[in-house]
Design an enzyme around this catalytic site. Structure first.
Site, PDB file in Angstrom:
ATOM      1  N   SER A  69      45.612  21.625  64.440  1.00 10.09           N
ATOM      2  CA  SER A  69      44.937  22.217  63.291  1.00 10.09           C
ATOM      3  C   SER A  69      44.359  21.123  62.394  1.00 10.09           C
ATOM      4  O   SER A  69      43.529  20.337  62.826  1.00 10.09           O
ATOM      5  CB  SER A  69      45.897  23.130  62.527  1.00 10.09           C
ATOM      6  OG  SER A  69      45.206  23.933  61.599  1.00 10.09           O
ATOM      7  N   LYS A 121      39.619  39.887  40.448  1.00  8.90           N
ATOM      8  CA  LYS A 121      40.390  38.777  39.897  1.00  8.90           C
ATOM      9  C   LYS A 121      41.763  38.649  40.553  1.00  8.90           C
ATOM     10  O   LYS A 121      42.285  37.540  40.702  1.00  8.90           O
ATOM     11  CB  LYS A 121      40.547  38.947  38.379  1.00  8.90           C
ATOM     12  CG  LYS A 121      41.278  37.803  37.696  1.00  8.90           C
ATOM     13  CD  LYS A 121      40.543  36.477  37.892  1.00  8.90           C
ATOM     14  CE  LYS A 121      41.276  35.333  37.235  1.00  8.90           C
ATOM     15  NZ  LYS A 121      40.645  34.031  37.537  1.00  8.90           N
TER      16      LYS A 121
END
Length: 220
Positions: A69, A121
């Site tokens: 990764s 949000k």
């Protein structure tokens, strides 16, 4: 807020020391990491590429037990990528996970009150189920970051579309499989990588090897 520098800070500091030393002709970068955040991996990649451009020095990567990764991401600038026979590498992809505790909260009768200024949000909140719009936003972000990773792999490793489609599954590989997919260049051990670094830099076999280590931590 800790005093210890981050891994990015440490690596950048070591690269700067190497850059200032006119005797340094090659870098052996030992990578032992299962990955990390996308931004940290990209920052390290950028710093290594910038160093390589300024210093004009060869970079040899020695993958240790794991270089997957983000660990593979930061290995990409290497001129030659080495892996041990038992190295685990690959995992070329991006993942986003968040806990979901809404069912548990319902069972124990707990609720969370949220006041916000925009409808998105509290995206990613574990206290409610994501809306279809939010799921689409997250999927788009992850897809873009994943494509950037694959694009860099394609640029650095010059692999064909069939191989790229295989590594895009984000699975992990042992060294032999990684070599067949051209994710690495050679299988060997640390002395082999050191020998390769000296060869790439046009140095003699008895050229001095310098190891950068932080001996003390700064106060700020």
């Amino acid at each position: 807020i800790g005093k210890e520098p981050s891994l990015v800070q440490e690596v950048v500091a070591q690269l700067r020391l190497a850059e200032k030393d006119p005797q340094v002709k090659a870098i052996l970068l030992k990578v032992s990491s299962p990955g990390g955040t996308v931004t940290a991996s990209d920052l390290l990649y950028h710093e290594i590429m910038a160093f390589k451009e300024r210093k004009k020095a060869k970079i040899i990567v020695m993958m240790m037990s794991t270089a997957a990764s983000g660990g593979y991401y930061v290995s990409l600038p290497g001129d030659v990528l080495y892996a041990h026979p038992t190295t685990i590498t690959g995992s070329i992809g991006v993942i986003f996970m968040k806990p979901a505790v809404t069912n548990l909260m319902d069972k124990v009768g707990v609720t969370v009150e949220i006041n916000k200024t925009g409808k998105n949000k509290d995206m990613g909140s574990p206290y409610r189920t994501a809306s279809p719009e939010e799921k689409e936003i997250f999927a788009g972000m992850i897809d873009k970051m994943g494509k950037r990773f694959l694009t860099l792999v394609s640029q650095h490793r010059k692999i064909d579309q069939t191989q790229l489609s295989e590594v895009a599954t984000a699975r992990i590989y042992l060294a032999e499989e990684a070599l067949s997919l051209k994710l690495i260049d050679k299988i060997g051990y640390l002395p082999d990588a050191l020998k390769e670094a000296k060869k790439q830099a046009g140095l003699s076999e008895n050229a001095k090897v310098v190891i950068y280590r932080r001996s003390a931590l700064p106060d700020d």
